[in-house]
Design an enzyme around this catalytic site. Sequence first.
Site, PDB file in Angstrom:
ATOM      1  N   GLY A  25      -1.749   6.503  -1.297  1.00  0.00           N
ATOM      2  CA  GLY A  25      -3.111   6.179  -0.890  1.00  0.00           C
ATOM      3  C   GLY A  25      -3.734   7.281  -0.052  1.00  0.00           C
ATOM      4  O   GLY A  25      -3.052   8.224   0.387  1.00  0.00           O
ATOM      5  N   ASP A  26      -5.045   7.195   0.119  1.00  0.00           N
ATOM      6  CA  ASP A  26      -5.801   8.128   0.968  1.00  0.00           C
ATOM      7  C   ASP A  26      -5.711   9.572   0.486  1.00  0.00           C
ATOM      8  O   ASP A  26      -5.718  10.507   1.278  1.00  0.00           O
ATOM      9  CB  ASP A  26      -5.322   8.040   2.432  1.00  0.00           C
ATOM     10  CG  ASP A  26      -5.389   6.618   2.953  1.00  0.00           C
ATOM     11  OD1 ASP A  26      -6.318   5.900   2.552  1.00  0.00           O
ATOM     12  OD2 ASP A  26      -4.503   6.227   3.732  1.00  0.00           O
ATOM     13  N   GLU A  27      -5.648   9.752  -0.806  1.00  0.00           N
ATOM     14  CA  GLU A  27      -5.542  11.104  -1.369  1.00  0.00           C
ATOM     15  C   GLU A  27      -6.895  11.802  -1.419  1.00  0.00           C
ATOM     16  O   GLU A  27      -6.959  12.999  -1.719  1.00  0.00           O
ATOM     17  CB  GLU A  27      -4.971  11.051  -2.797  1.00  0.00           C
ATOM     18  CG  GLU A  27      -3.551  10.501  -2.924  1.00  0.00           C
ATOM     19  CD  GLU A  27      -3.542   9.002  -3.136  1.00  0.00           C
ATOM     20  OE1 GLU A  27      -4.595   8.348  -2.963  1.00  0.00           O
ATOM     21  OE2 GLU A  27      -2.459   8.473  -3.478  1.00  0.00           O
ATOM     22  N   LYS A  29      -9.669   9.944  -3.017  1.00  0.00           N
ATOM     23  CA  LYS A  29     -10.268   9.407  -4.253  1.00  0.00           C
ATOM     24  C   LYS A  29     -11.773   9.229  -4.092  1.00  0.00           C
ATOM     25  O   LYS A  29     -12.559   9.506  -5.001  1.00  0.00           O
ATOM     26  CB  LYS A  29      -9.620   8.046  -4.602  1.00  0.00           C
ATOM     27  CG  LYS A  29      -8.128   8.122  -4.841  1.00  0.00           C
ATOM     28  CD  LYS A  29      -7.524   6.758  -5.077  1.00  0.00           C
ATOM     29  CE  LYS A  29      -7.440   5.864  -3.855  1.00  0.00           C
ATOM     30  NZ  LYS A  29      -6.530   6.350  -2.803  1.00  0.00           N
ATOM     31  N   GLY A  30     -12.172   8.725  -2.899  1.00  0.00           N
ATOM     32  CA  GLY A  30     -13.597   8.455  -2.664  1.00  0.00           C
ATOM     33  C   GLY A  30     -14.440   9.701  -2.862  1.00  0.00           C
ATOM     34  O   GLY A  30     -15.471   9.678  -3.527  1.00  0.00           O
ATOM     35  N   ALA A  52      -8.586  -1.046   0.801  1.00  0.00           N
ATOM     36  CA  ALA A  52      -8.975   0.327   0.476  1.00  0.00           C
ATOM     37  C   ALA A  52      -9.954   0.841   1.524  1.00  0.00           C
ATOM     38  O   ALA A  52     -10.737   0.078   2.086  1.00  0.00           O
ATOM     39  CB  ALA A  52      -9.629   0.368  -0.902  1.00  0.00           C
ATOM     40  N   HIS A  54     -12.316   4.257   1.352  1.00  0.00           N
ATOM     41  CA  HIS A  54     -12.649   5.489   0.639  1.00  0.00           C
ATOM     42  C   HIS A  54     -13.765   6.209   1.383  1.00  0.00           C
ATOM     43  O   HIS A  54     -14.872   5.690   1.498  1.00  0.00           O
ATOM     44  CB  HIS A  54     -13.061   5.169  -0.805  1.00  0.00           C
ATOM     45  CG  HIS A  54     -11.938   4.582  -1.617  1.00  0.00           C
ATOM     46  ND1 HIS A  54     -12.062   4.224  -2.927  1.00  0.00           N
ATOM     47  CD2 HIS A  54     -10.656   4.307  -1.278  1.00  0.00           C
ATOM     48  CE1 HIS A  54     -10.900   3.754  -3.371  1.00  0.00           C
ATOM     49  NE2 HIS A  54     -10.037   3.784  -2.377  1.00  0.00           N
ATOM     50  N   THR A 154      -2.430  -4.047   5.688  1.00  0.00           N
ATOM     51  CA  THR A 154      -3.710  -3.854   6.367  1.00  0.00           C
ATOM     52  C   THR A 154      -4.214  -5.168   6.974  1.00  0.00           C
ATOM     53  O   THR A 154      -5.262  -5.190   7.603  1.00  0.00           O
ATOM     54  CB  THR A 154      -4.765  -3.340   5.374  1.00  0.00           C
ATOM     55  OG1 THR A 154      -4.879  -4.290   4.307  1.00  0.00           O
ATOM     56  CG2 THR A 154      -4.376  -1.987   4.800  1.00  0.00           C
ATOM     57  N   ARG A 168      -2.398 -20.143  -9.287  1.00  0.00           N
ATOM     58  CA  ARG A 168      -3.498 -20.774 -10.043  1.00  0.00           C
ATOM     59  C   ARG A 168      -4.226 -21.899  -9.294  1.00  0.00           C
ATOM     60  O   ARG A 168      -5.372 -21.749  -8.936  1.00  0.00           O
ATOM     61  CB  ARG A 168      -3.010 -21.260 -11.424  1.00  0.00           C
ATOM     62  CG  ARG A 168      -2.524 -20.118 -12.290  1.00  0.00           C
ATOM     63  CD  ARG A 168      -1.534 -20.546 -13.319  1.00  0.00           C
ATOM     64  NE  ARG A 168      -0.319 -21.030 -12.682  1.00  0.00           N
ATOM     65  CZ  ARG A 168       0.697 -21.573 -13.312  1.00  0.00           C
ATOM     66  NH1 ARG A 168       0.646 -21.743 -14.631  1.00  0.00           N
ATOM     67  NH2 ARG A 168       1.769 -21.967 -12.677  1.00  0.00           N
ATOM     68  N   THR A 327      -8.640   5.003   7.282  1.00  0.00           N
ATOM     69  CA  THR A 327     -10.068   4.708   7.140  1.00  0.00           C
ATOM     70  C   THR A 327     -10.326   3.213   7.350  1.00  0.00           C
ATOM     71  O   THR A 327     -11.386   2.801   7.798  1.00  0.00           O
ATOM     72  CB  THR A 327     -10.542   5.110   5.716  1.00  0.00           C
ATOM     73  OG1 THR A 327     -10.108   6.449   5.463  1.00  0.00           O
ATOM     74  CG2 THR A 327     -12.038   5.039   5.555  1.00  0.00           C
TER      75      THR A 327
HETATM   76  P1  GDP Z   1      -9.138   7.674  -0.386  1.00  0.00           P
HETATM   77  O1  GDP Z   1      -8.682   6.368   0.147  1.00  0.00           O
HETATM   78  O2  GDP Z   1      -8.227   8.211  -1.446  1.00  0.00           O
HETATM   79  O3  GDP Z   1     -10.568   7.690  -0.823  1.00  0.00           O
HETATM   80  O4  GDP Z   1      -9.016   8.718   0.835  1.00  0.00           O
HETATM   81  P2  GDP Z   1      -9.531   8.470   2.345  1.00  0.00           P
HETATM   82  O5  GDP Z   1     -10.993   8.607   2.345  1.00  0.00           O
HETATM   83  O6  GDP Z   1      -8.933   7.254   2.928  1.00  0.00           O
HETATM   84  O7  GDP Z   1      -8.817   9.675   3.087  1.00  0.00           O
HETATM   85  C1  GDP Z   1      -9.042  10.997   2.727  1.00  0.00           C
HETATM   86  C2  GDP Z   1      -9.596  11.763   3.950  1.00  0.00           C
HETATM   87  O8  GDP Z   1      -9.612  13.143   3.684  1.00  0.00           O
HETATM   88  C3  GDP Z   1     -11.027  11.389   4.287  1.00  0.00           C
HETATM   89  O9  GDP Z   1     -11.218  11.537   5.671  1.00  0.00           O
HETATM   90  C4  GDP Z   1     -11.832  12.440   3.513  1.00  0.00           C
HETATM   91  O10 GDP Z   1     -13.116  12.667   4.083  1.00  0.00           O
HETATM   92  C5  GDP Z   1     -10.948  13.634   3.675  1.00  0.00           C
HETATM   93  N1  GDP Z   1     -10.958  14.616   2.589  1.00  0.00           N
HETATM   94  C6  GDP Z   1     -11.043  14.418   1.248  1.00  0.00           C
HETATM   95  N2  GDP Z   1     -10.866  15.565   0.583  1.00  0.00           N
HETATM   96  C7  GDP Z   1     -10.667  16.528   1.530  1.00  0.00           C
HETATM   97  C8  GDP Z   1     -10.363  17.925   1.489  1.00  0.00           C
HETATM   98  O11 GDP Z   1     -10.249  18.538   0.436  1.00  0.00           O
HETATM   99  N3  GDP Z   1     -10.178  18.555   2.697  1.00  0.00           N
HETATM  100  C9  GDP Z   1     -10.275  17.910   3.894  1.00  0.00           C
HETATM  101  N4  GDP Z   1     -10.077  18.605   5.002  1.00  0.00           N
HETATM  102  N5  GDP Z   1     -10.542  16.588   3.967  1.00  0.00           N
HETATM  103  C10 GDP Z   1     -10.717  15.910   2.806  1.00  0.00           C
HETATM  104  P1  IMO Z   2      -6.874   3.576  -0.306  1.00  0.00           P
HETATM  105  O1  IMO Z   2      -7.620   3.000  -1.483  1.00  0.00           O
HETATM  106  C1  IMO Z   2      -3.250   3.716   2.127  1.00  0.00           C
HETATM  107  C2  IMO Z   2      -0.738   0.143   2.125  1.00  0.00           C
HETATM  108  C3  IMO Z   2      -0.676  -0.521   3.491  1.00  0.00           C
HETATM  109  C4  IMO Z   2       0.697  -1.141   3.419  1.00  0.00           C
HETATM  110  C5  IMO Z   2       0.802  -1.592   1.975  1.00  0.00           C
HETATM  111  C6  IMO Z   2       0.455  -3.046   1.737  1.00  0.00           C
HETATM  112  O2  IMO Z   2      -7.714   3.838   0.871  1.00  0.00           O
HETATM  113  O3  IMO Z   2      -6.028   4.726  -0.725  1.00  0.00           O
HETATM  114  P2  IMO Z   2      -1.802  -4.447   1.814  1.00  0.00           P
HETATM  115  O4  IMO Z   2      -2.784  -4.655   2.921  1.00  0.00           O
HETATM  116  O5  IMO Z   2      -2.392  -3.847   0.590  1.00  0.00           O
HETATM  117  O6  IMO Z   2      -0.983  -5.663   1.520  1.00  0.00           O
HETATM  118  O7  IMO Z   2      -0.758  -3.371   2.406  1.00  0.00           O
HETATM  119  O8  IMO Z   2      -0.103  -0.774   1.250  1.00  0.00           O
HETATM  120  N1  IMO Z   2      -2.098   0.370   1.608  1.00  0.00           N
HETATM  121  C7  IMO Z   2      -2.737   1.545   1.668  1.00  0.00           C
HETATM  122  N2  IMO Z   2      -2.375   2.707   2.241  1.00  0.00           N
HETATM  123  N3  IMO Z   2      -4.430   3.627   1.462  1.00  0.00           N
HETATM  124  C8  IMO Z   2      -4.795   2.466   0.867  1.00  0.00           C
HETATM  125  O9  IMO Z   2      -5.907   2.360   0.124  1.00  0.00           O
HETATM  126  C9  IMO Z   2      -3.940   1.354   0.979  1.00  0.00           C
HETATM  127  N4  IMO Z   2      -4.001   0.087   0.535  1.00  0.00           N
HETATM  128  C10 IMO Z   2      -2.871  -0.501   0.910  1.00  0.00           C
HETATM  129  O10 IMO Z   2      -0.797   0.417   4.525  1.00  0.00           O
HETATM  130  O11 IMO Z   2       1.678  -0.159   3.638  1.00  0.00           O
HETATM  131 MG    MG Z   3      -8.215   5.476   2.002  1.00  0.00          MG
END
Ligand code: GDP
Ligand code: IMO
Ligand code: MG
Length: 462
Positions: A25-27, A29-30, A52, A54, A154, A168, A327
């Site tokens: 997660g948090d790669e 994507k947003g 999530a 993003h 979360t 169900r 986030t």
């Molecule tokens: P998501 O859940 O996959 O959408 O990712 P998040 O938004 O939770 O976390 C990604 C973080 O990295 C956010 O704070 C973005 O603003 C930031 N971000 C995304 N791409 C880049 C990048 O290429 N460089 C830097 N420094 N930050 C980035």
């Molecule tokens: P985005 O879309 C990072 C993790 C939680 C926990 C596990 C289960 O921003 O990438 P949950 O509340 O779903 O039952 O939690 O999954 N988790 C995430 N970690 N980014 C996310 O979403 C996540 N959504 C769930 O931290 O370890």
């Molecule tokens: Mg995220």
Amino acid sequence: MNGFSDRGGSHGFGPHSAVVGLQWGDEGKGKLVDRLASGFDAVARYNGGANAGHSVVVGGQRYALHLVPSGILAPGVLAVIGNGVVVDPERLIEELDALSARGVDVSSLRISNRAHVVLPYHKAEDGLREELLTAVPSAPDSAPKTAVAAIGTTRRGIGPAYADKVQRATAIRVGDLLRPELLRSKLDLICAMKNAIFRSLHPGDAEQFDAGALTERMLELGERLRASIVDTTYLLNDLDRGGKSILFEGANATMLDVDHGTFPYVTSSNASSLGIGPGTGLPPQRVGRIIGVVKAYSTRVGGGPMPTELFDDTAHRIRERGREYGTTTGRPRRVGWIDLVALRYSAMVSGATELGLTLLDVLAGLDELKLCTAYRTPSGMTDRFLPDGFELGEATPVYESMPGFGDEITGVRSFDDLPESARRYVERIEAFVGVPVRTIGVGPDREQTIEREAGVSAGSGS
Ligand code: GDP
Ligand code: IMO
Ligand code: MG
């Protein structure tokens, strides 16, 4: 031909695209969805819920989206919440109001009448279950091996809402928010059952839910959402048949997929690209381009194994430079080197046709970069992933080392202008995974992206 571009074979690619996380997660994507959205007619979420978070940064303005698809920021693009999402209507309305207050037009939102509803008792149950499990491990020697530890959810009620969907009779769907009598009769039964469970788990101090008050509140929220509630399965298939294009926005990530991730330390939905079919009702072969989003290092929030986790100064440095704090929950993210074994597995499971590498800028200034290319396990070395939380907990990483790059790269916009060691790092990733890196993120802003059209030589994996 570069050895990757004919993945669709003689059958050709489906016309739609997906953005899906390949780590925990948090790669980023947003950011990627926001960058691509204006080229599509609709952006659709298919899984997860308000777990999530993003982030999208446009012209210095930061938006954090949780339930609303990131495509909402692109004018004229439909933002669809598919049936596979679990919707907390309180949070959804809060999010819509906050976006409207910032001038975003949210009228393009469509919500599946078959998406399931997260109710207050789901959030209570999520918290209670976490408290009943042991504390989240925070040090390497406390990584879960045999005992079940807290998942570190979360606490957004995600697991209990999906559990009720599978049960169900105790589930409420978005369409039910528009049917007062049915909703009341369901909630009468459900509250009686939930209240009894809460009393038995927390005698004397149990949270109790009132079916009448809950029905009233949910009907109010349903009224607010009424105009957006539709059959999104027909909506998406009609768009498909009408030659329109759809971008699917994965939430959470492949390593958190309930079937294919590091179970039990996962979320409760199919967060890989495999969730698109069940989560939207659009046949999966219609999705030809799958962009796997990969951070240039690893992060994880919550419990569960992470073989390349770091606890030293490098971790601190990466966390601060990358602003690695959740986030959704604000929790500091666990940080480690890139895990190519895990990545090759998740690219395989999600069928990634290309990679979007993100946050490469964060690694600037490190002398050395390490990449995990195999695991040592009690039964020997392997370069295959171990998608079982307990087995993976016993694996230790085998690293390859590469020189780091000193220069800041946030202003770079072309691959050729990256320092040589940064280019070699990117090339090593794509060669090991066997999927080309098409974009490279060098900063959070929409514009801080390197587009890379050139193909790569098909590398041998290990
Ligand atoms: P998501 O859940 O996959 O959408 O990712 P998040 O938004 O939770 O976390 C990604 C973080 O990295 C956010 O704070 C973005 O603003 C930031 N971000 C995304 N791409 C880049 C990048 O290429 N460089 C830097 N420094 N930050 C980035
Ligand atoms: P985005 O879309 C990072 C993790 C939680 C926990 C596990 C289960 O921003 O990438 P949950 O509340 O779903 O039952 O939690 O999954 N988790 C995430 N970690 N980014 C996310 O979403 C996540 N959504 C769930 O931290 O370890
Ligand atoms: Mg995220």
